[in-house]
Design an enzyme around this catalytic site. Structure first.
Site, PDB file in Angstrom:
ATOM      1  N   HIS A 114       0.827  -1.207   0.000  1.00  0.00           N
ATOM      2  CA  HIS A 114       0.000   0.000   0.000  1.00  0.00           C
ATOM      3  C   HIS A 114       0.863   1.260   0.000  1.00  0.00           C
ATOM      4  CE1 HIS A 114      -3.808  -2.211   1.633  1.00  0.00           C
ATOM      5  NE2 HIS A 114      -3.599  -2.414   0.350  1.00  0.00           N
ATOM      6  N   ASP A 129       0.900   4.132   1.426  1.00  0.00           N
ATOM      7  CA  ASP A 129       1.356   4.813   2.641  1.00  0.00           C
ATOM      8  C   ASP A 129       2.559   4.113   3.280  1.00  0.00           C
ATOM      9  OD1 ASP A 129      -0.508   2.742   3.174  1.00  0.00           O
ATOM     10  OD2 ASP A 129      -0.933   3.531   5.175  1.00  0.00           O
ATOM     11  N   HIS A 130       2.965   2.983   2.713  1.00  0.00           N
ATOM     12  CA  HIS A 130       4.137   2.268   3.218  1.00  0.00           C
ATOM     13  C   HIS A 130       5.260   2.168   2.182  1.00  0.00           C
ATOM     14  CE1 HIS A 130       2.095   0.668   6.914  1.00  0.00           C
ATOM     15  NE2 HIS A 130       1.045   0.996   6.170  1.00  0.00           N
ATOM     16  N   HIS A 174      -4.379  -8.889   5.967  1.00  0.00           N
ATOM     17  CA  HIS A 174      -4.700  -7.537   5.514  1.00  0.00           C
ATOM     18  C   HIS A 174      -5.294  -7.624   4.108  1.00  0.00           C
ATOM     19  CE1 HIS A 174      -4.690  -3.288   5.897  1.00  0.00           C
ATOM     20  NE2 HIS A 174      -3.781  -3.049   4.969  1.00  0.00           N
ATOM     21  N   ASP A 177      -0.973  -3.217  10.139  1.00  0.00           N
ATOM     22  CA  ASP A 177      -1.929  -3.523   9.071  1.00  0.00           C
ATOM     23  C   ASP A 177      -2.360  -4.986   9.079  1.00  0.00           C
ATOM     24  OD1 ASP A 177      -1.936  -1.051   6.749  1.00  0.00           O
ATOM     25  OD2 ASP A 177      -0.397  -1.037   8.294  1.00  0.00           O
ATOM     26  N   HIS A 234       0.718   3.855  14.014  1.00  0.00           N
ATOM     27  CA  HIS A 234      -0.132   3.689  12.826  1.00  0.00           C
ATOM     28  C   HIS A 234      -1.583   4.029  13.160  1.00  0.00           C
ATOM     29  CE1 HIS A 234      -2.196   1.803   9.384  1.00  0.00           C
ATOM     30  NE2 HIS A 234      -1.045   1.927   8.745  1.00  0.00           N
TER      31      HIS A 234
END
Length: 315
Positions: free
Chosen positions: A63, A65-66, A151, A219, A278
């Site tokens: 994802h 954001d990572h 996830h 996550d 997070h």
């Protein structure tokens, strides 16, 4: 001694006053970065630990954001004088993602090795200049373990076990009639053939000493395999996307955790300390929900951007 910095604490999207979730581990000057979202290198610049000595980058999942901060960071590392190989690890599919993101960096001045993991371990030797993959369990001083979690994309949790070299024993070396000129090599855990005789490190070293275990989980839902994976962690860094117990339905739907669920993992895993991170972008004051974790696992804290933690080996 190991220093660790929580570079960012938010998930999903960067905020005005919070960076995306990422963590930097400093082991005797060599560094491991966990995740690299947008703005991660700005957060790194604020703490002043440098870029050149990042040897290992662990990506939890694909994802944005990572991962979106990766190409910029890799470029900055090259501009900082990095020439040694950099290793990136992540779940299956990470090679394609890194290659795609890195199209804008066709001329990096160092080799990039990408390793896809599936619930397996990697061993490393950490020296003063770099971090190297190693097959020999006796010679390695870092063991990286991974566990696939639950996830919406393939996602890994990581555990880092930093080994500690056994003490050198003059008494043991003398008792075993080990020539002094071999002491240094044996202390460095080398096997030496000298004067038609094999000398092994156990002739001069005491029993192994306890290392330091750091586990990083983000996550995911609190799946049944996690307590054993994080077992006896000196430091357990875990996502706490939702602070309120009332958000449990959101946590289940989005495959994240509440503070209480994270704390329950820490308790089941018999961890020493829990750092929550997070946080959902909607969670503006996560500290207001800390008691939800403390009711289950007292030694819990809420991370903030730039939080630095020092871990010391215990004799």
């Amino acid at each position: 001694m190991i220093d660790l910095c929580i570079l960012g604490t938010t998930g999903g999207m960067p905020m005005v006053n919070k960076y995306l979730s990422a963590t930097l581990i400093n082991i005797n000057g060599r560094k491991i970065l966990i995740d690299c979202g947008e703005g991660t290198q700005v957060a790194m610049r604020e703490i002043g630990w440098g870029f050149k000595s990042i040897d290992l980058i662990c990506i939890t999942h694909s994802h944005g954001d990572h991962t979106i901060g990766l190409p910029g960071l890799l470029s900055t590392m090259g501009n900082s004088g990095r020439t040694e190989k950099v290793i990136i690890v992540g779940p299956k599919g990470i090679k394609e993602i890194v290659n795609g993101l890195n199209i804008i960096n066709p001329y990096l001045p160092y080799e990039l090795e990408v390793v896809e993991l599936e619930n397996n371990d990697l061993k490393f030797i950490i020296d003063k200049n770099n971090m190297f993959l190693c097959e020999d369990n006796d010679k390695c001083n870092l063991i990286l373990s991974s566990l696939e979690v639950e996830h919406s994309a393939k996602c890994l949790s990581y555990s880092f076990y930093i080994k500690r070299r056994p003490r050198f024993s003059v008494e043991k070396a003398s008792k075993n009639n080990v020539p002094k000129l071999l002491w240094s090599k044996l202390q460095n855990q080398e096997i030496v053939n000298y004067d038609n005789k094999i000398y092994t490190p156990d002739l001069v070293l005491d029993n192994a000493r306890k290392g330091i275990k750091i586990s990083y989980v983000t996550d995911t839902r609190p799946i049944s395999t996690l307590p054993q994976f994080i077992k006896y962690s000196d430091l357990f860094i875990c996502e706490g996307t939702y602070g309120s117990d009332e958000d449990i339905d959101k946590a289940i739907k989005n495959k994240h955790m509440t503070f209480r669920e994270s704390a329950t993992l820490a308790k089941k895993g018999e961890c020493n300390e829990l750092i929550l991170t997070h946080f959902s972008a909607a969670l503006s004051a996560p500290e207001n929900f800390l008691n939800n974790a403390k009711e289950i696992f007292h030694n819990s804290i809420v991370a903030h951007d730039g939080l630095i933690k020092t871990l010391k080996f215990i004799d």
